[in-house]
Enzyme design. Structure first.
Site, PDB file in Angstrom:
ATOM      1  N   GLY A 314       0.814  -1.216   0.000  1.00  0.00           N
ATOM      2  CA  GLY A 314       0.000   0.000   0.000  1.00  0.00           C
ATOM      3  C   GLY A 314       0.842   1.258   0.000  1.00  0.00           C
ATOM      4  O   GLY A 314       0.531   2.233  -0.688  1.00  0.00           O
ATOM      5  N   ILE A 316       3.919   1.505  -1.179  1.00  0.00           N
ATOM      6  CA  ILE A 316       4.541   1.602  -2.505  1.00  0.00           C
ATOM      7  C   ILE A 316       3.555   2.233  -3.493  1.00  0.00           C
ATOM      8  O   ILE A 316       3.920   3.094  -4.311  1.00  0.00           O
ATOM      9  CB  ILE A 316       5.005   0.213  -2.991  1.00  0.00           C
ATOM     10  N   ASN A 722      21.123  10.216  13.292  1.00  0.00           N
ATOM     11  CA  ASN A 722      21.325   9.135  12.320  1.00  0.00           C
ATOM     12  C   ASN A 722      21.643   9.690  10.936  1.00  0.00           C
ATOM     13  O   ASN A 722      22.545   9.212  10.246  1.00  0.00           O
ATOM     14  CB  ASN A 722      20.078   8.244  12.241  1.00  0.00           C
ATOM     15  N   SER A 887      22.281   5.798  21.069  1.00  0.00           N
ATOM     16  CA  SER A 887      20.839   5.593  21.155  1.00  0.00           C
ATOM     17  C   SER A 887      20.569   4.462  22.138  1.00  0.00           C
ATOM     18  O   SER A 887      21.154   4.445  23.228  1.00  0.00           O
ATOM     19  CB  SER A 887      20.275   5.291  19.758  1.00  0.00           C
ATOM     20  N   CYS A1139      20.248 -14.032 -12.236  1.00  0.00           N
ATOM     21  CA  CYS A1139      19.225 -14.310 -11.228  1.00  0.00           C
ATOM     22  C   CYS A1139      17.998 -14.949 -11.877  1.00  0.00           C
ATOM     23  O   CYS A1139      18.069 -16.067 -12.334  1.00  0.00           O
ATOM     24  CB  CYS A1139      18.895 -13.050 -10.437  1.00  0.00           C
ATOM     25  N   HIS A1263      24.435 -10.755  -8.836  1.00  0.00           N
ATOM     26  CA  HIS A1263      24.041  -9.580  -9.621  1.00  0.00           C
ATOM     27  C   HIS A1263      25.214  -8.648  -9.907  1.00  0.00           C
ATOM     28  O   HIS A1263      25.381  -7.623  -9.234  1.00  0.00           O
ATOM     29  CB  HIS A1263      22.988  -8.789  -8.853  1.00  0.00           C
ATOM     30  N   GLU A1265      25.400  -6.581 -12.337  1.00  0.00           N
ATOM     31  CA  GLU A1265      24.864  -5.325 -12.881  1.00  0.00           C
ATOM     32  C   GLU A1265      24.463  -4.337 -11.787  1.00  0.00           C
ATOM     33  O   GLU A1265      24.322  -3.142 -12.052  1.00  0.00           O
ATOM     34  CB  GLU A1265      23.669  -5.620 -13.816  1.00  0.00           C
TER      35      GLU A1265
END
Length: 1298
Positions: A314, A316, A722, A887, A1139, A1263, A1265
């Site tokens: 959702g 995304i 951070n 932290s 892949c 991978h 690439e």
């Protein structure tokens, strides 16, 4: 219908786990075996040849047992009346293979359960509950039951609620029975509205109103008016958040009005294919940043995998539907739950207060939920780069006396960032008669009433309604939708989208009215035009269900032909369901029943009942002091390292792809030993720039139990400390998303919420010059249930989760906790707590079952701003070698994590900090804001001067120094008060993650990874190259100007094409975007090309096996088969499969000369998706892509679930002997390995790439690439400049073509 048996559905390891689960409910069960069953619905006969094709299509996965298993049959199939996503894809593949006589293929799992005695009906019911998801599946005890899969259900009619006769009472009863969660004033409002209209409301209209006006969708509390201690407040909560924009909204391009906020980014070349030529190229423009963070708490409590998965999905969609189409880029995930209570590993601070039956345990949430979130991101193709994980459950004092506070209703955070074109930020006007479109998947009866359900306290609804409100996921469909959106925004000014929204809470009943309302129009809709995979649904169910992976949009009539072409090429379903009208009215007609389920003026649907007003009185309570002076330091340290908020998060990280896009510069894993300690995520804006984006999180929720405003300020402060590790020009460049969780109405919580929003929105953020342009609230964070006669409840603390986003000037300058031991150095603490060392709400207090009285706080915002500016200045000057914020767990944890990342020791001295040894615990474990930096001895004075000039002289303390000797010592007055070996400390810190990994995945693999922590001599990742990484051997060919074309091949669900194209483009190729639909339709012929690269992802969502569905749609389609066979046999061609492309091409070996001995690639040994950086050795092979690289050993990105080369010992040895093996996994010592995680998939002899005999066809699971740029490597040697080690492979291809 006929049925076909398939492969085993469970590995021996998974079968054993399931058996243990079942035996808890039915001890007499002795065995369980599971295999896939396929059911085929035909509309005509199959020829013998077609039957052979079908048999081969359905042969995938590992070898099954030939004899029929014995035992009681539990046949789990999709719920009759529905069409599963698996079925849709498998049927598509069958049709691509010419099997048009097949109406539908469906799949179930046949569980054969063996027992020592006949199973009673109660036992059967208990076992069935374990084996199936009752929302989407049914269980039969005979194969014949599957006939119902293909039965045709008649649509159910709508109903009405008779308020004209029975008045308000009728509506109140409907509110209860339908789970509408309407407030009393809303019931009055609707009764009045329909009485004025002179008719009764339909059930569809009531559900639509409930969803559109739920707290989840309309944020009533944040828009309410407030009165505190008799004084009317001048601002609403939302007004105080908006104040941050009014005070400092510079560089915010869109806020509060869209699915995500948009902030200003940098310039770069966006890399995508030209619509006309399909050739990839760079388009230099402003690359703006969009940001969004959602919560999916309620569904995750009920069904963690589906809840977290659809939460990510959702969010995304929110990003993709920003403006008139945008591109999601990188994700973040967070979880807060109650105590884990890991079996056999229960901790001293964990009690067992119980939970209601309808929700799952915190442990189950954390075993299943993170997999759901990661799986969606992985399949969609979005890297998951940062997050947090906290547990809290304790009985503590408050204004209500002693009560249980915790997260039985969990927090599940799904967020991320993306990019958008400047001209697409604003949505356009919707023209009258514009087509209103649903893009994506079909309607199914799932997720009904989710918006209303998530707005209720957990426990207030009925259990069936709770379960019905959880959606189910289909990420491959969402990927197809995003590809259509990508094609639209890539058209620039010719983008056909006028307006777009995602479909979320409330389904179409919320999305379509919102679409036309925001576009200034009404809408006329036809219900039966909505794509529907469940024909028996009622109008309410069609209109209001929350089936996922759908978008609604408006497209002008003249652009429909273009839009249709784009959708057809991507094989993305869409339907025109209505048109925009001048009249501001929502009318939904139903041609089946010849009536109108909805016929409402927009003013009724969106007209508001009276605004909420909240009245509170401030209350106080006595907070007991937490005394740390008598604690045993060793025990305290070890408890803290085991607390999930402090402990290693490795089990949450390695399940998520962190390299997809090829633009990830900084993920969670740091250094040569890939320690999970980075708190900032950084991506590059494109493949041609060092500009980029950063995101990080901050949350300190336990502090809210004693000082809510402090918890808010500390969350903002943590996000900033951070983000400070990234190279950000100025503090005001940071923009925040604020996610607010509270148990509204619970004594003390409304006050906590108001005061914290005020502290953050009216005070802190304006003082820092920081804007909060986006956020979300969840106001029902309380779980209530009955246990016997006893009423129980667990209430979450007020919880503010901050996510920070910012443009980055130079991604190469991101600081990490990994230290550099090449020269003498010091570790400096910058203490923004000014030596106050407050312990309230700390990890230390939590592990001793206390909360404390005085919380850490951000007392002086100016000091935080000065700190940020100093870190940026010193980083820019190269004065800082390492950085890590303070932290959870205090400076002790900060220093430990720096040692883990660097595989070294350190000596820390507290003489200048504490006079009395009893105060060491406060110094070590306080969680005040701050950071530790590593500084070369020669630069210490300059660093101190920089902070002094900024007014922070008193805040800088030299703590000690790191050293190669792996002992970690904390000393006071010459004595070691706490001392460990690095390995012993790290194992304590890693054990929580190890235990979770062991329960969830293959425990052997988890044990091997855990044991490797002990190896002090492990050299870590390294690069030993037999060639010069900076030499461009393709330059002479590129300089001639010739750019040979390469097919960058994808199928639906493939997600790694852009980085593949970018790598070949850099090597001098002209990369052409080719979809399999282009080949199957005849639009593209492979005869025009000499080079082909098949890309990674999840073609067909891995239906019919990973890469196998894609391969079979080639093998059994005459046109495609002929083209691929001819291409592979030509001597002037080469091909690369990575892949999913590797899995696919390996299944085409019958078409490839010299590939007879190639393996298939099956489920990883770990039984889990593995995202790792692994070492490989380039072997001496004929592969044309790897010439001149033999003998090299270097890291490479790995991200797959099915990469194990299925080949026996003899077959593996033969492949090696014949020199068909191109790459193999090695450990950090350079030895071929089977050990996890150095061999992430468990392939024999480490085999992870093979080539054919003449070397023209190479396939590999890792991978290259994604790491062709140096900056895209999680770790890289400092000598690398722009190119990574794997760029040579792509240039070899260009050289070979000549």
């Amino acid at each position: 219908m006929f049925e076909l048996r398939g492969a085993p559905a469970l590995s021996p390891f998974r079968r054993e786990k399931l058996l243990k689960n079942i035996q808890e409910q039915a001890p007499e069960v002795q065995s369980v075996y599971a295999e896939y069953m396929h059911f085929v619905d035909l509309e005509g006969d199959l020829s013998a040849e077609q039957r052979t094709v079908l048999d081969r299509l359905l042969q995938y996965g590992p070898q099954g047992q030939s004899e029929m298993p014995s035992g009681t049959l539990f046949l789990v199939v999709p719920r009759p009346g529905t069409i599963s996503p698996w079925s849709s894809k498998a049927t598509d593949i069958a049709h691509n293979c010419g099997l048009t006589a097949i109406r539908r293929i469906e799949r179930g799992v046949a569980y054969h359960v063996g027992s020592s005695e006949q199973l009673s009906s109660e036992r059967r019911a208990a076992i069935a509950a374990i084996l199936h998801d009752r929302m989407t599946q049914s269980v039969f005890h005979e194969i014949a039951g599957a006939e119902l899969l293909f039965a045709h259900a008649e649509p159910k009619p709508m109903t009405t609620v008779d308020i004209l006769a029975d008045g308000r009472d009728a509506l109140a009863e409907a509110n209860r029975s339908m789970g509408l969660a309407l407030a009393e004033d809303e019931i009055d409002y609707l009764t009045s509205a329909f009485t004025e209209l002179g008719r009764n409301p339909t059930d569809v209209e009531l559900m639509m109103f409930a969803q559109a006006n739920s707290e989840h969708c309309r944020h009533k509390i944040f828009n309410a008016t407030w009165e505190i201690d008799g004084e009317v407040q001048s601002h609403s909560l939302f007004g105080m958040i908006r104040n941050t924009y009014e005070q400092g909204g510079q560089d915010v391009l869109s806020a509060y009005c869209d699915n995500a906020a948009v902030i200003k980014g940098g310039q770069g070349g966006r890399f995508f294919p030209d619509h006309r030529t399909k050739i990839y190229g760079y388009n230099v423009e402003d690359i703006h940043i969009l940001m969004k963070v959602e919560t999916h708490n309620h569904p995750t409590a009920i069904s963690p995998f589906a809840g977290a998965s659809t939460g990510s999905g959702g969010e995304i969609r929110d990003e993709g539907a920003t403006g008139i189409g945008a591109k999601p880029k990188a994700g973040l995930t967070g979880f807060t739950v109650s105590n884990l209570n890991i079996p056999g590993y229960k901790q001293p601070w964990e009690g067992d207060y119980g939970k209601p039956e309808r929700i799952v345990s915190a442990l189950q949430i954390m075993l299943d939920g993170p997999i759901g979130g990661a799986a969606f991101n992985n399949e969609f193709g979005r890297p998951a780069l940062c997050g947090y994980f906290r547990t809290y459950e304790e009985q503590v004092p408050g204004v209500n006396g002693l009560e249980w506070r915790g997260y039985h209703k969990p927090i599940m955070i799904a967020g991320g960032m993306g990019n958008i074109r400047a001209s697409h930020v604003e949505k356009k006007d919707i023209s009258v008669d514009a087509k209103l479109i649903v893009l994506g998947g079909p309607a199914m009866l799932i997720g009904l009433g989710g918006g209303a359900a998530s707005s209720m306290d957990s426990g207030a609804g009925q259990e069936d309604l709770d379960f019905a409100s959880v959606q189910r996921d289909n990420p491959e469909m969402e990927r197809r939708c995003q590809e259509v959106i990508d094609r639209c925004w890539q058209l620039g000014d010719d983008n056909p989208i006028l307006f777009i929204h995602d479909v979320g809470a409330g389904g179409l009943s919320n999305a379509l009215p919102e679409l036309v309302k925001d576009g200034g129009r009404g809408g006329l809709f036809e219900l039966r035009d909505v794509p529907n995979d469940e024909p028996g649904m009622s109008p309410l169910e069609i209109w209001c269900n929350e089936s996922q992976e759908r978008y609604v949009m408006a497209v002008a009539e003249q652009d429909m032909e273009l839009f249709d072409q784009l959708c057809r090429r991507e094989r993305c379903p869409y339907a025109v369901v209505g048109s925009a009208t001048e009249e501001l009215k929502i009318q939904v007609s139903d041609e089946y029943f010849a009536n109108s389920p909805v016929d409402l003026p927009m003013s009724v649907l969106f007209g508001k009942p009276p605004k909420m007003h909240r009245t509170i009185e401030r209350k106080s309570f006595t907070k007991p002091i937490f005394d740390s002076t008598t604690l045993d330091l060793k025990e305290a340290a070890e408890r803290i390292l085991r607390l999930p908020s402090v402990a290693s998060k490795s089990f949450l990280i390695t399940i998520g792809d962190r390299s997809v896009t090829g633009m990830v510069s900084r993920d969670q894993m740091v250094g040569p030993w890939q320690a999970p300690v980075s708190d900032v995520a950084v991506t590059t804006a494109s493949f041609d720039t060092y500009r980029g984006e950063a995101m990080a999180m901050g949350e300190r929720t336990p502090i809210a139990l004693i000082d809510p405003p402090s918890s808010g300020r500390m969350a903002v402060g943590e996000a900033i400390t951070n983000l400070a590790a990234a190279k950000i020009e100025k503090l005001s460049d940071i923009k925040l998303s604020a996610n607010w969780m509270a148990a509204a109405g619970h004594p003390g919580e409304d006050e906590a919420l108001f005061e914290t929003v005020k502290a953050v929105g009216m005070e802190l953020c304006p003082e820092l010059g920081i804007t909060i342009p986006v956020g979300k609230d969840s106001m029902s964070m309380k779980t209530v249930w009955e246990e016997g006669e006893k009423q129980k409840s667990v209430t979450a603390p007020l919880s503010l989760i901050i996510s920070g986003f910012a443009p980055v000037e130079d991604v190469r300058k991101t600081l990490t906790p990994q230290m550099d031991l090449s020269t003498p150095s010091k570790l400096l603490l910058i203490d923004l707590g000014s030596g106050k060392n407050r312990l309230g709400g700390s990890a230390l207090a939590q592990v001793y079952r206390s909360v404390g009285a005085v919380a850490p706080d951000l007392d002086n915002p100016e000091e935080l701003a000065a700190f940020f500016a100093c870190i940026q200045k010193l980083n820019n000057e190269g004065k800082l070698k390492a950085y890590h914020d303070r932290s959870d767990g205090g400076v002790f944890t900060t220093l430990c994590e720096m040692a883990f990342a660097s595989r070294c020791g350190m000596t820390i001295c507290f003489d200048g900090l504490v006079k009395d040894r009893t105060h060491i615990a406060r110094e070590l474990f306080n969680e005040e804001l701050g950071a530790v930096v590593q500084v070369s001895e020669e630069h210490v004075d300059e660093v101190k001067t920089c902070f002094a000039d900024a007014g922070l002289a008193d805040h800088v303390v030299v703590l000690g120094e790191p050293h190669a000797d792996q002992s970690v010592k904390f000393q006071h007055e010459g004595q070691t008060v706490l001392g460990y070996s690095r390995g012993a400390l790290q194992k304590i810190w890693a054990e929580t993650s190890y235990r979770m990994q062991s329960m969830r995945d293959n425990s052997e693999c988890a044990a091997e990874e855990f044991a490797a922590i002990d190896d002090d001599n492990d050299p870590g990742l390294s690069a030993k190259l037999t060639y010069d990484v900076n030499e461009d051997i393709a330059a002479p060919f590129i300089n001639r100007g010739a750019k040979p074309k390469i097919v960058v091949l994808r199928e639906q669900g493939v997600n790694s094409q852009a980085e593949m194209a970018a790598a070949f483009d850099r090597a001098g190729f002209s990369a052409v975007d080719v979809h399999m639909s282009d080949i199957l339709s005849g639009a593209v012929s492979l005869s025009q090309f000499k080079a082909l690269a098949a890309c990674g992802g999840f073609s067909f969502g891995d239906v019919l096996g990973a890469g196998e569905g894609w391969a079979k749609s080639i093998l059994f389609n005459a046109r495609a088969r002929d083209q691929f066979e001819a291409f592979f046999h030509r001597k002037d061609t080469f091909a690369l499969g990575v892949c999913n492309g590797c899995q696919m091409i390996s299944n085409l070996k019958e078409l490839i000369p010299g590939a007879d001995a190639w393996p298939r690639f099956v489920r990883n040994r770990s039984e889990q998706y593995e995202a790792r950086v692994a070492m490989v050795e380039v072997l001496d092979s004929p592969s044309i892509l790897l010439q001149g690289m033999a003998g090299s050993m270097m890291p490479i990105a790995v991200a797959h679930g099915e990469g194990l080369a299925e080949v026996g010992p003899e077959g593996a040895a033969a492949l090696m002997a014949q020199k068909n093996v191109a790459l193999r996994f090695v450990d950090n010592y350079g030895r071929p390995t089977m050990s996890h995680p150095f061999n992430p998939n468990g392939s024999p002899l480490g085999i992870t790439s093979v080539c054919n005999d003449d070397g023209r066809i190479t396939v590999m699971m890792p991978h290259p690439e994604r790491v062709f740029r140096a900056v895209a490597n999680s770790w890289r040697p400092s000598a690398w400049s722009e190119d990574g080690a794997w760029m040579r492979m792509f240039r070899n291809a260009r050289v070979w073509l000549g």
